[in-house]
Scaffold this active site. Structure first.
Site, PDB file in Angstrom:
ATOM      1  N   LYS A  32      45.077  37.937  47.575  1.00 18.73           N
ATOM      2  CA  LYS A  32      44.502  39.230  47.198  1.00 18.73           C
ATOM      3  C   LYS A  32      44.999  39.655  45.815  1.00 18.73           C
ATOM      4  O   LYS A  32      46.068  40.271  45.689  1.00 18.73           O
ATOM      5  CB  LYS A  32      44.874  40.279  48.249  1.00 18.73           C
ATOM      6  CG  LYS A  32      44.298  39.924  49.627  1.00 18.73           C
ATOM      7  CD  LYS A  32      44.585  40.987  50.643  1.00 18.73           C
ATOM      8  CE  LYS A  32      44.144  40.549  52.030  1.00 18.73           C
ATOM      9  NZ  LYS A  32      42.731  40.192  52.131  1.00 18.73           N
TER      10      LYS A  32
ATOM     11  N   CYS B 191      48.658  41.068  45.947  1.00 15.86           N
ATOM     12  CA  CYS B 191      49.506  40.341  45.009  1.00 15.86           C
ATOM     13  C   CYS B 191      50.724  39.720  45.701  1.00 15.86           C
ATOM     14  O   CYS B 191      51.853  40.199  45.552  1.00 15.86           O
ATOM     15  CB  CYS B 191      49.971  41.219  43.856  1.00 15.86           C
ATOM     16  SG  CYS B 191      50.667  40.208  42.536  1.00 15.86           S
TER      17      CYS B 191
ATOM     18  N   ASP C 252      40.569  43.413  48.292  1.00 15.38           N
ATOM     19  CA  ASP C 252      41.649  43.248  49.278  1.00 15.38           C
ATOM     20  C   ASP C 252      41.231  43.527  50.720  1.00 15.38           C
ATOM     21  O   ASP C 252      41.902  43.089  51.648  1.00 15.38           O
ATOM     22  CB  ASP C 252      42.824  44.181  48.923  1.00 15.38           C
ATOM     23  CG  ASP C 252      43.430  43.865  47.574  1.00 15.38           C
ATOM     24  OD1 ASP C 252      43.133  42.776  47.026  1.00 15.38           O
ATOM     25  OD2 ASP C 252      44.198  44.704  47.054  1.00 15.38           O
TER      26      ASP C 252
ATOM     27  N   ALA D 201      43.744  40.781  41.472  1.00 12.21           N
ATOM     28  CA  ALA D 201      42.656  41.292  40.616  1.00 12.21           C
ATOM     29  C   ALA D 201      41.776  40.148  40.136  1.00 12.21           C
ATOM     30  O   ALA D 201      40.553  40.304  40.000  1.00 12.21           O
ATOM     31  CB  ALA D 201      43.252  42.033  39.417  1.00 12.21           C
ATOM     32  N   ALA D 202      42.385  38.996  39.888  1.00 11.96           N
ATOM     33  CA  ALA D 202      41.611  37.847  39.410  1.00 11.96           C
ATOM     34  C   ALA D 202      40.615  37.391  40.476  1.00 11.96           C
ATOM     35  O   ALA D 202      39.486  36.983  40.157  1.00 11.96           O
ATOM     36  CB  ALA D 202      42.555  36.709  39.041  1.00 11.96           C
TER      37      ALA D 202
ATOM     38  N   GLY E 221      37.609  46.206  42.379  1.00  8.73           N
ATOM     39  CA  GLY E 221      36.340  45.556  42.732  1.00  8.73           C
ATOM     40  C   GLY E 221      35.175  46.528  42.682  1.00  8.73           C
ATOM     41  O   GLY E 221      34.110  46.221  42.129  1.00  8.73           O
TER      42      GLY E 221
ATOM     43  N   CYS F 217      47.753  34.149  40.006  1.00  7.34           N
ATOM     44  CA  CYS F 217      48.956  34.949  40.188  1.00  7.34           C
ATOM     45  C   CYS F 217      49.926  34.647  39.064  1.00  7.34           C
ATOM     46  O   CYS F 217      50.535  33.572  39.053  1.00  7.34           O
ATOM     47  CB  CYS F 217      49.578  34.595  41.551  1.00  7.34           C
ATOM     48  SG  CYS F 217      51.003  35.594  41.948  1.00  7.34           S
TER      49      CYS F 217
HETATM   50  C1  UQ1 Z   1      42.456  37.435  35.695  1.00  2.00           C
HETATM   51  O1  UQ1 Z   1      41.249  37.180  35.646  1.00  2.00           O
HETATM   52  C2  UQ1 Z   1      42.880  38.715  36.121  1.00  2.00           C
HETATM   53  O2  UQ1 Z   1      41.959  39.667  36.486  1.00  2.00           O
HETATM   54  C3  UQ1 Z   1      41.512  40.533  35.571  1.00  2.00           C
HETATM   55  C4  UQ1 Z   1      44.231  39.007  36.215  1.00  2.00           C
HETATM   56  O3  UQ1 Z   1      44.607  40.214  36.724  1.00  2.00           O
HETATM   57  C5  UQ1 Z   1      45.021  41.185  35.926  1.00  2.00           C
HETATM   58  C6  UQ1 Z   1      45.211  38.034  35.862  1.00  2.00           C
HETATM   59  O4  UQ1 Z   1      46.402  38.326  35.925  1.00  2.00           O
HETATM   60  C7  UQ1 Z   1      44.794  36.740  35.429  1.00  2.00           C
HETATM   61  C8  UQ1 Z   1      45.836  35.754  35.032  1.00  2.00           C
HETATM   62  C9  UQ1 Z   1      43.441  36.442  35.359  1.00  2.00           C
HETATM   63  C10 UQ1 Z   1      42.965  35.082  34.939  1.00  2.00           C
HETATM   64  C11 UQ1 Z   1      42.717  35.009  33.479  1.00  2.00           C
HETATM   65  C12 UQ1 Z   1      42.975  33.968  32.670  1.00  2.00           C
HETATM   66  C13 UQ1 Z   1      42.600  34.066  31.236  1.00  2.00           C
HETATM   67  C14 UQ1 Z   1      43.637  32.732  33.110  1.00  2.00           C
END
Ligand code: UQ1
Length: 445
Positions: free
Chosen positions: A336, A192, A328, A338-339, A44, A371
Protein backbone atom coordinates in the site's frame (compact mmCIF):
# COMPACT_ATOMS: atom_id res chain seq x y z
CA UNK A 1 -35.04 6.46 -6.80
CA UNK A 2 -35.51 7.79 -3.30
CA UNK A 3 -38.96 6.26 -3.06
CA UNK A 4 -37.14 2.95 -2.67
CA UNK A 5 -36.12 4.00 0.82
CA UNK A 6 -38.42 2.13 3.18
CA UNK A 7 -39.30 2.72 6.78
CA UNK A 8 -38.94 0.29 9.64
CA UNK A 9 -41.13 -0.05 12.70
CA UNK A 10 -39.62 2.97 14.46
CA UNK A 11 -40.45 5.05 11.43
CA UNK A 12 -36.72 5.14 10.75
CA UNK A 13 -35.92 5.06 7.09
CA UNK A 14 -33.31 2.58 5.97
CA UNK A 15 -32.11 1.14 2.75
CA UNK A 16 -32.43 -2.59 2.40
CA UNK A 17 -28.88 -3.68 1.73
CA UNK A 18 -26.65 -2.04 4.34
CA UNK A 19 -29.09 -1.23 7.01
CA UNK A 20 -28.89 0.44 10.36
CA UNK A 21 -27.09 3.58 9.29
CA UNK A 22 -29.91 5.79 8.20
CA UNK A 23 -30.24 8.43 10.90
CA UNK A 24 -33.39 10.33 11.75
CA UNK A 25 -33.27 14.04 12.23
CA UNK A 26 -36.10 16.37 11.62
CA UNK A 27 -34.48 18.80 9.19
CA UNK A 28 -34.52 18.13 5.49
CA UNK A 29 -31.52 16.27 4.21
CA UNK A 30 -29.81 17.28 1.03
CA UNK A 31 -29.96 14.93 -1.90
CA UNK A 32 -27.25 15.06 -4.51
CA UNK A 33 -26.79 13.00 -7.60
CA UNK A 34 -23.95 12.61 -10.04
CA UNK A 35 -22.47 10.38 -12.69
CA UNK A 36 -19.26 9.60 -10.77
CA UNK A 37 -18.95 9.78 -7.01
CA UNK A 38 -15.44 9.57 -5.56
CA UNK A 39 -15.51 8.79 -1.85
CA UNK A 40 -12.22 9.98 -0.36
CA UNK A 41 -10.03 12.82 -1.64
CA UNK A 42 -6.67 11.36 -0.64
CA UNK A 43 -3.95 10.34 -3.05
CA UNK A 44 -5.96 7.96 -5.25
CA UNK A 45 -9.25 9.87 -5.11
CA UNK A 46 -7.63 13.16 -5.96
CA UNK A 47 -5.63 11.73 -8.89
CA UNK A 48 -8.67 10.05 -10.43
CA UNK A 49 -10.85 13.13 -9.81
CA UNK A 50 -8.30 15.17 -11.75
CA UNK A 51 -8.44 12.73 -14.66
CA UNK A 52 -12.23 12.68 -14.91
CA UNK A 53 -12.56 16.43 -14.33
CA UNK A 54 -10.94 16.90 -17.72
CA UNK A 55 -13.70 15.02 -19.52
CA UNK A 56 -16.79 15.47 -17.36
CA UNK A 57 -19.06 18.37 -16.52
CA UNK A 58 -18.66 19.84 -13.05
CA UNK A 59 -22.12 18.66 -11.93
CA UNK A 60 -21.35 15.08 -12.98
CA UNK A 61 -18.39 14.60 -10.63
CA UNK A 62 -18.64 14.70 -6.84
CA UNK A 63 -15.78 14.17 -4.40
CA UNK A 64 -16.80 13.40 -0.82
CA UNK A 65 -13.95 14.32 1.52
CA UNK A 66 -14.20 15.63 5.09
CA UNK A 67 -10.67 17.01 5.66
CA UNK A 68 -9.58 20.63 5.33
CA UNK A 69 -6.04 19.51 4.55
CA UNK A 70 -4.45 16.94 2.25
CA UNK A 71 -1.17 15.54 3.57
CA UNK A 72 1.69 14.17 1.52
CA UNK A 73 2.18 11.27 3.91
CA UNK A 74 5.38 9.87 2.31
CA UNK A 75 7.16 12.84 3.92
CA UNK A 76 6.17 11.81 7.46
CA UNK A 77 9.18 9.49 7.84
CA UNK A 78 11.54 12.39 7.16
CA UNK A 79 9.56 14.84 9.33
CA UNK A 80 9.80 12.39 12.23
CA UNK A 81 13.56 12.43 11.76
CA UNK A 82 13.70 16.24 11.76
CA UNK A 83 13.91 16.73 7.97
CA UNK A 84 11.17 19.02 6.66
CA UNK A 85 8.06 20.28 8.41
CA UNK A 86 4.47 19.18 8.82
CA UNK A 87 3.31 22.45 7.23
CA UNK A 88 5.47 21.63 4.21
CA UNK A 89 3.72 18.27 3.81
CA UNK A 90 0.20 19.62 3.42
CA UNK A 91 -1.99 21.73 1.20
CA UNK A 92 -5.60 22.78 1.54
CA UNK A 93 -8.00 20.15 0.16
CA UNK A 94 -9.69 22.93 -1.82
CA UNK A 95 -6.37 23.59 -3.59
CA UNK A 96 -5.64 19.99 -4.53
CA UNK A 97 -9.07 18.92 -5.76
CA UNK A 98 -9.83 19.91 -9.35
CA UNK A 99 -11.94 23.06 -9.86
CA UNK A 100 -14.15 21.17 -12.26
CA UNK A 101 -15.83 18.95 -9.68
CA UNK A 102 -18.16 19.38 -6.73
CA UNK A 103 -16.45 18.92 -3.38
CA UNK A 104 -18.80 17.91 -0.58
CA UNK A 105 -16.97 18.39 2.71
CA UNK A 106 -18.50 15.53 4.61
CA UNK A 107 -17.72 11.92 5.43
CA UNK A 108 -19.24 8.71 4.11
CA UNK A 109 -21.35 7.13 6.81
CA UNK A 110 -23.05 4.33 4.91
CA UNK A 111 -22.88 2.62 1.55
CA UNK A 112 -25.84 1.12 -0.26
CA UNK A 113 -24.51 -0.37 -3.50
CA UNK A 114 -27.83 -1.96 -4.40
CA UNK A 115 -29.48 1.45 -4.59
CA UNK A 116 -26.34 3.32 -5.78
CA UNK A 117 -26.42 5.58 -2.74
CA UNK A 118 -23.89 6.81 -0.21
CA UNK A 119 -25.10 8.45 2.95
CA UNK A 120 -22.98 11.08 4.71
CA UNK A 121 -22.29 11.85 8.39
CA UNK A 122 -24.34 15.03 8.14
CA UNK A 123 -27.27 12.90 7.00
CA UNK A 124 -27.20 13.80 3.33
CA UNK A 125 -27.63 11.39 0.46
CA UNK A 126 -25.57 11.11 -2.69
CA UNK A 127 -26.82 9.02 -5.57
CA UNK A 128 -24.34 7.94 -8.20
CA UNK A 129 -24.17 6.06 -11.47
CA UNK A 130 -20.54 5.02 -10.86
CA UNK A 131 -18.64 4.89 -7.58
CA UNK A 132 -14.92 5.02 -6.81
CA UNK A 133 -14.04 4.10 -3.23
CA UNK A 134 -10.77 5.68 -2.15
CA UNK A 135 -11.13 6.02 1.61
CA UNK A 136 -7.73 4.56 2.54
CA UNK A 137 -6.92 2.89 5.84
CA UNK A 138 -6.86 4.56 9.23
CA UNK A 139 -4.48 4.11 12.16
CA UNK A 140 -6.19 2.55 15.17
CA UNK A 141 -4.13 3.94 18.03
CA UNK A 142 -6.96 3.10 20.45
CA UNK A 143 -6.68 -0.67 20.07
CA UNK A 144 -3.31 -0.98 21.83
CA UNK A 145 -3.96 -0.54 25.57
CA UNK A 146 -1.95 2.39 26.94
CA UNK A 147 -0.91 3.76 23.54
CA UNK A 148 -3.13 6.86 23.39
CA UNK A 149 -2.16 7.81 26.92
CA UNK A 150 1.53 7.28 26.17
CA UNK A 151 1.32 9.41 23.02
CA UNK A 152 -0.38 12.23 24.89
CA UNK A 153 2.51 12.80 27.31
CA UNK A 154 6.24 13.25 26.94
CA UNK A 155 7.95 9.96 27.72
CA UNK A 156 9.46 8.66 24.52
CA UNK A 157 6.42 7.07 22.82
CA UNK A 158 5.91 8.41 19.31
CA UNK A 159 4.45 7.58 15.91
CA UNK A 160 5.03 8.91 12.42
CA UNK A 161 1.62 7.56 11.40
CA UNK A 162 -0.42 10.68 12.14
CA UNK A 163 -0.07 14.41 11.54
CA UNK A 164 -1.09 14.73 15.19
CA UNK A 165 1.94 12.81 16.46
CA UNK A 166 4.63 12.98 13.78
CA UNK A 167 6.42 16.02 15.27
CA UNK A 168 6.68 14.10 18.56
CA UNK A 169 9.07 11.61 16.99
CA UNK A 170 11.83 14.17 16.53
CA UNK A 171 11.16 15.57 20.01
CA UNK A 172 11.65 12.07 21.48
CA UNK A 173 14.74 11.53 19.33
CA UNK A 174 16.43 14.71 20.55
CA UNK A 175 15.92 13.60 24.17
CA UNK A 176 17.17 10.02 24.11
CA UNK A 177 20.58 9.47 25.66
CA UNK A 178 20.65 5.79 26.62
CA UNK A 179 18.48 2.68 27.03
CA UNK A 180 16.31 0.96 24.45
CA UNK A 181 14.98 2.50 21.25
CA UNK A 182 12.25 0.14 20.03
CA UNK A 183 10.37 0.21 16.72
CA UNK A 184 7.21 -1.78 16.04
CA UNK A 185 5.27 -3.22 13.09
CA UNK A 186 1.68 -4.31 13.87
CA UNK A 187 -0.27 -7.46 13.10
CA UNK A 188 -2.42 -5.85 10.39
CA UNK A 189 -2.02 -4.47 6.88
CA UNK A 190 -0.28 -1.08 7.00
CA UNK A 191 0.21 1.79 4.61
CA UNK A 192 3.80 2.12 3.48
CA UNK A 193 5.06 -1.14 4.99
CA UNK A 194 8.67 0.10 4.75
CA UNK A 195 8.06 3.10 7.01
CA UNK A 196 8.20 1.23 10.36
CA UNK A 197 11.83 0.31 9.68
CA UNK A 198 12.87 3.50 7.82
CA UNK A 199 12.54 5.53 11.04
CA UNK A 200 14.63 2.91 12.82
CA UNK A 201 17.53 3.46 10.38
CA UNK A 202 17.18 7.23 10.64
CA UNK A 203 17.30 7.07 14.43
CA UNK A 204 20.42 4.87 14.23
CA UNK A 205 22.09 7.42 11.93
CA UNK A 206 21.03 10.35 14.12
CA UNK A 207 22.47 8.74 17.26
CA UNK A 208 25.76 7.96 15.46
CA UNK A 209 26.04 11.61 14.35
CA UNK A 210 25.39 12.74 17.94
CA UNK A 211 27.94 10.28 19.37
CA UNK A 212 25.24 8.54 21.45
CA UNK A 213 24.83 5.32 19.51
CA UNK A 214 26.97 3.18 21.87
CA UNK A 215 24.64 3.99 24.75
CA UNK A 216 21.40 3.07 22.97
CA UNK A 217 20.29 -0.42 22.01
CA UNK A 218 18.08 -0.42 18.90
CA UNK A 219 15.45 -3.11 18.35
CA UNK A 220 12.96 -3.60 15.50
CA UNK A 221 10.04 -5.80 16.57
CA UNK A 222 7.91 -6.83 13.61
CA UNK A 223 4.79 -8.97 13.43
CA UNK A 224 5.81 -10.13 9.97
CA UNK A 225 7.76 -13.36 9.38
CA UNK A 226 10.24 -11.50 7.11
CA UNK A 227 12.09 -8.19 7.23
CA UNK A 228 10.68 -7.33 3.78
CA UNK A 229 8.41 -9.23 1.39
CA UNK A 230 10.73 -9.16 -1.63
CA UNK A 231 13.81 -11.39 -1.21
CA UNK A 232 16.19 -9.18 -3.17
CA UNK A 233 15.57 -6.19 -0.87
CA UNK A 234 15.22 -8.34 2.26
CA UNK A 235 18.77 -9.63 1.66
CA UNK A 236 20.01 -6.03 1.35
CA UNK A 237 18.14 -4.98 4.52
CA UNK A 238 19.54 -7.87 6.59
CA UNK A 239 23.00 -6.52 5.71
CA UNK A 240 21.93 -3.04 6.79
CA UNK A 241 20.67 -4.22 10.20
CA UNK A 242 23.84 -6.27 10.77
CA UNK A 243 26.09 -3.35 9.81
CA UNK A 244 24.19 -0.95 12.08
CA UNK A 245 23.93 -3.37 14.99
CA UNK A 246 20.12 -3.34 15.05
CA UNK A 247 18.35 -6.27 16.74
CA UNK A 248 15.42 -7.67 14.78
CA UNK A 249 12.68 -9.83 16.31
CA UNK A 250 10.16 -11.23 13.83
CA UNK A 251 6.60 -12.40 14.65
CA UNK A 252 6.76 -10.05 17.63
CA UNK A 253 3.66 -7.92 18.11
CA UNK A 254 3.15 -4.95 20.46
CA UNK A 255 0.13 -5.60 22.68
CA UNK A 256 0.37 -3.14 25.58
CA UNK A 257 2.21 -0.06 26.83
CA UNK A 258 2.69 0.98 30.44
CA UNK A 259 3.88 4.56 30.15
CA UNK A 260 4.29 5.00 33.95
CA UNK A 261 6.95 2.31 33.95
CA UNK A 262 8.17 3.02 30.37
CA UNK A 263 7.48 -0.61 29.47
CA UNK A 264 6.13 -2.21 26.31
CA UNK A 265 4.76 -5.76 26.14
CA UNK A 266 5.04 -7.91 23.04
CA UNK A 267 3.50 -11.23 22.07
CA UNK A 268 5.17 -13.99 20.08
CA UNK A 269 2.63 -14.54 17.30
CA UNK A 270 3.78 -18.14 16.80
CA UNK A 271 3.48 -18.94 20.52
CA UNK A 272 0.74 -16.57 21.79
CA UNK A 273 1.29 -17.60 25.43
CA UNK A 274 4.85 -16.26 25.20
CA UNK A 275 5.01 -12.57 26.18
CA UNK A 276 8.01 -10.28 26.56
CA UNK A 277 8.14 -6.94 28.38
CA UNK A 278 10.85 -4.47 27.41
CA UNK A 279 11.79 -1.17 28.98
CA UNK A 280 12.09 1.69 26.51
CA UNK A 281 13.56 5.17 26.33
CA UNK A 282 12.09 5.67 22.87
CA UNK A 283 9.24 3.62 21.39
CA UNK A 284 8.14 4.30 17.81
CA UNK A 285 4.77 2.64 17.27
CA UNK A 286 3.23 1.71 13.96
CA UNK A 287 -0.40 1.21 15.01
CA UNK A 288 -2.73 -1.46 13.61
CA UNK A 289 -4.74 -0.08 10.71
CA UNK A 290 -8.16 -0.77 9.20
CA UNK A 291 -10.56 0.64 6.64
CA UNK A 292 -13.12 3.14 8.00
CA UNK A 293 -16.00 1.47 9.82
CA UNK A 294 -18.64 2.90 7.48
CA UNK A 295 -17.00 0.89 4.70
CA UNK A 296 -16.19 -2.33 6.55
CA UNK A 297 -19.76 -2.38 7.90
CA UNK A 298 -21.02 -2.77 4.34
CA UNK A 299 -20.44 -6.50 3.87
CA UNK A 300 -21.68 -6.37 0.28
CA UNK A 301 -18.77 -4.20 -0.75
CA UNK A 302 -15.99 -5.63 1.39
CA UNK A 303 -14.16 -8.87 2.07
CA UNK A 304 -13.92 -10.38 5.55
CA UNK A 305 -10.98 -8.09 6.39
CA UNK A 306 -12.99 -4.98 5.47
CA UNK A 307 -11.28 -4.17 2.16
CA UNK A 308 -13.21 -3.35 -1.04
CA UNK A 309 -13.60 -6.65 -2.80
CA UNK A 310 -12.31 -6.03 -6.32
CA UNK A 311 -10.81 -7.95 -9.21
CA UNK A 312 -7.07 -7.57 -8.64
CA UNK A 313 -6.38 -6.98 -12.34
CA UNK A 314 -9.17 -4.58 -13.33
CA UNK A 315 -9.90 -2.97 -9.92
CA UNK A 316 -13.62 -3.42 -10.64
CA UNK A 317 -15.83 -4.64 -7.82
CA UNK A 318 -16.50 -8.38 -7.92
CA UNK A 319 -20.28 -7.98 -7.56
CA UNK A 320 -21.11 -4.37 -8.48
CA UNK A 321 -19.79 -3.57 -11.95
CA UNK A 322 -20.28 0.20 -11.47
CA UNK A 323 -18.01 0.24 -8.41
CA UNK A 324 -14.21 0.54 -8.51
CA UNK A 325 -11.56 1.13 -5.90
CA UNK A 326 -8.09 2.61 -5.64
CA UNK A 327 -5.40 2.81 -2.98
CA UNK A 328 -5.11 1.49 0.55
CA UNK A 329 -8.75 0.37 1.00
CA UNK A 330 -8.53 -2.10 -1.88
CA UNK A 331 -8.47 -5.88 -1.44
CA UNK A 332 -5.70 -6.14 -4.06
CA UNK A 333 -2.63 -7.83 -2.55
CA UNK A 334 -0.12 -5.10 -3.46
CA UNK A 335 1.98 -3.06 -1.08
CA UNK A 336 0.00 0.00 0.00
CA UNK A 337 2.04 2.94 -1.31
CA UNK A 338 1.48 6.18 -3.25
CA UNK A 339 3.33 4.65 -6.18
CA UNK A 340 0.82 1.78 -6.25
CA UNK A 341 -2.05 4.29 -6.28
CA UNK A 342 -0.33 6.11 -9.18
CA UNK A 343 -0.19 2.93 -11.26
CA UNK A 344 -3.77 2.04 -10.28
CA UNK A 345 -5.08 5.50 -11.24
CA UNK A 346 -4.43 4.83 -14.91
CA UNK A 347 -6.14 1.42 -14.76
CA UNK A 348 -9.15 2.88 -12.94
CA UNK A 349 -9.50 5.71 -15.43
CA UNK A 350 -9.37 3.37 -18.42
CA UNK A 351 -11.64 0.70 -16.97
CA UNK A 352 -14.21 3.11 -15.52
CA UNK A 353 -14.35 4.94 -18.85
CA UNK A 354 -14.83 1.63 -20.66
CA UNK A 355 -17.64 0.55 -18.32
CA UNK A 356 -19.30 3.98 -18.71
CA UNK A 357 -19.40 3.28 -22.44
CA UNK A 358 -20.83 -0.20 -21.97
CA UNK A 359 -17.54 -1.94 -22.74
CA UNK A 360 -15.66 -4.50 -20.64
CA UNK A 361 -12.71 -3.32 -18.52
CA UNK A 362 -9.48 -4.30 -20.25
CA UNK A 363 -6.69 -2.41 -18.55
CA UNK A 364 -4.69 -4.55 -16.11
CA UNK A 365 -2.87 -3.50 -12.93
CA UNK A 366 0.27 -5.60 -12.43
CA UNK A 367 0.54 -4.93 -8.68
CA UNK A 368 3.36 -2.41 -9.08
CA UNK A 369 4.44 -0.74 -5.85
CA UNK A 370 7.54 1.11 -4.90
CA UNK A 371 9.05 1.74 -1.51
CA UNK A 372 11.96 4.13 -1.07
CA UNK A 373 13.60 2.44 1.94
CA UNK A 374 15.42 5.34 3.53
CA UNK A 375 18.36 3.82 5.43
CA UNK A 376 19.94 7.05 6.70
CA UNK A 377 19.96 10.84 6.25
CA UNK A 378 21.74 10.45 2.91
CA UNK A 379 20.89 7.00 1.58
CA UNK A 380 18.01 4.94 0.35
CA UNK A 381 17.29 1.58 -1.28
CA UNK A 382 14.56 2.01 -3.88
CA UNK A 383 12.48 -1.17 -3.83
CA UNK A 384 10.08 -1.65 -6.77
CA UNK A 385 8.12 -4.83 -7.38
CA UNK A 386 4.85 -6.34 -8.60
CA UNK A 387 2.15 -8.75 -7.37
CA UNK A 388 4.55 -11.69 -7.66
CA UNK A 389 7.05 -9.89 -5.42
CA UNK A 390 9.36 -9.84 -8.44
CA UNK A 391 11.54 -6.73 -8.66
CA UNK A 392 10.30 -4.32 -11.36
CA UNK A 393 13.03 -1.70 -11.30
CA UNK A 394 12.92 1.64 -13.12
CA UNK A 395 16.62 2.28 -13.33
CA UNK A 396 19.05 0.30 -15.50
CA UNK A 397 21.14 -0.90 -12.52
CA UNK A 398 20.43 -3.22 -9.64
CA UNK A 399 18.55 -1.20 -7.04
CA UNK A 400 19.36 -3.29 -3.94
CA UNK A 401 22.00 -0.69 -2.94
CA UNK A 402 21.95 2.20 -0.49
CA UNK A 403 22.31 5.24 -2.75
CA UNK A 404 22.39 8.99 -2.22
CA UNK A 405 20.67 9.52 -5.59
CA UNK A 406 17.61 7.58 -4.39
CA UNK A 407 17.51 9.59 -1.15
CA UNK A 408 17.70 12.80 -3.20
CA UNK A 409 14.85 11.58 -5.38
CA UNK A 410 12.68 10.64 -2.37
CA UNK A 411 13.30 13.93 -0.56
CA UNK A 412 13.46 16.45 -3.39
CA UNK A 413 11.89 15.06 -6.56
CA UNK A 414 8.93 13.03 -5.31
CA UNK A 415 7.06 15.87 -3.50
CA UNK A 416 6.80 18.13 -6.61
CA UNK A 417 6.03 15.09 -8.76
CA UNK A 418 3.21 14.26 -6.36
CA UNK A 419 1.70 17.72 -6.01
CA UNK A 420 2.04 18.88 -9.62
CA UNK A 421 1.83 15.72 -11.71
CA UNK A 422 0.09 13.01 -9.73
CA UNK A 423 -2.65 15.08 -8.09
CA UNK A 424 -3.37 16.69 -11.45
CA UNK A 425 -3.83 13.30 -13.06
CA UNK A 426 -0.56 13.26 -15.05
CA UNK A 427 1.47 10.61 -13.19
CA UNK A 428 0.64 6.92 -13.61
CA UNK A 429 3.82 5.60 -12.06
CA UNK A 430 7.20 5.12 -13.65
CA UNK A 431 6.35 2.37 -16.19
CA UNK A 432 7.09 4.53 -19.29
CA UNK A 433 10.37 5.66 -17.71
CA UNK A 434 11.25 2.04 -16.95
CA UNK A 435 10.67 1.00 -20.53
CA UNK A 436 12.79 3.89 -21.76
CA UNK A 437 15.60 3.20 -19.28
CA UNK A 438 15.68 -0.43 -20.25
CA UNK A 439 15.53 0.54 -23.93
CA UNK A 440 12.45 -1.51 -24.28
CA UNK A 441 10.17 0.56 -26.41
CA UNK A 442 8.02 -2.25 -27.76
CA UNK A 443 5.63 -2.28 -24.87
CA UNK A 444 6.91 -5.27 -22.93
CA UNK A 445 7.53 -5.17 -19.18
C1 UQ1 B 1 6.19 6.95 -7.29
O1 UQ1 B 1 5.59 6.85 -8.37
C2 UQ1 B 1 5.54 7.53 -6.18
O2 UQ1 B 1 4.24 7.98 -6.30
C3 UQ1 B 1 4.02 9.26 -6.62
C4 UQ1 B 1 6.18 7.62 -4.96
O3 UQ1 B 1 5.49 8.09 -3.89
C5 UQ1 B 1 5.69 9.32 -3.45
C6 UQ1 B 1 7.51 7.14 -4.80
O4 UQ1 B 1 8.07 7.25 -3.72
C7 UQ1 B 1 8.18 6.55 -5.92
C8 UQ1 B 1 9.59 6.09 -5.74
C9 UQ1 B 1 7.53 6.44 -7.14
C10 UQ1 B 1 8.19 5.80 -8.32
C11 UQ1 B 1 8.90 6.79 -9.16
C12 UQ1 B 1 10.07 6.61 -9.79
C13 UQ1 B 1 10.60 7.71 -10.64
C14 UQ1 B 1 10.90 5.40 -9.67
Amino acid sequence: MFSKIVRNGNNRPFINSCRGWFSTTSHDHEKHSCKLLIVGGGTGGCAVAAKFSKVMKKQELIVLEPSDYHYYQPLFTLIGAGVGTLEGSRKKTRDVLPDNCIWIQDKADGFDPKSNIVKTKKGNIIKYDYLLISVGIEPQFEVIPGLLEALSRPGGVCSNYSPKYVNGTYEALKKIKSGNAIFTYPNSPVKCPGAPQKICYLVDHYLRKEGKRNDVKITYNSSLPVIFGVKKYADALWKVVEDRDINVNLRTNLIEINSDKQEATFQNLDKPEEKMTMEYSLLHVTPPMATPKALSDCKELTNSAGFVDVNKDTLQHLRYSNVFTIGDCSSTPNSKTAAAAAAQSNVVQKNLSAVMQGEPPQSIYDGYASCPLVTGYDKCILAEFDYNLTPLETFPFSQDKELYSMYFMKKNLMPPLYWHLMLNGYWNGPAPLRKLMHLNLNGEK
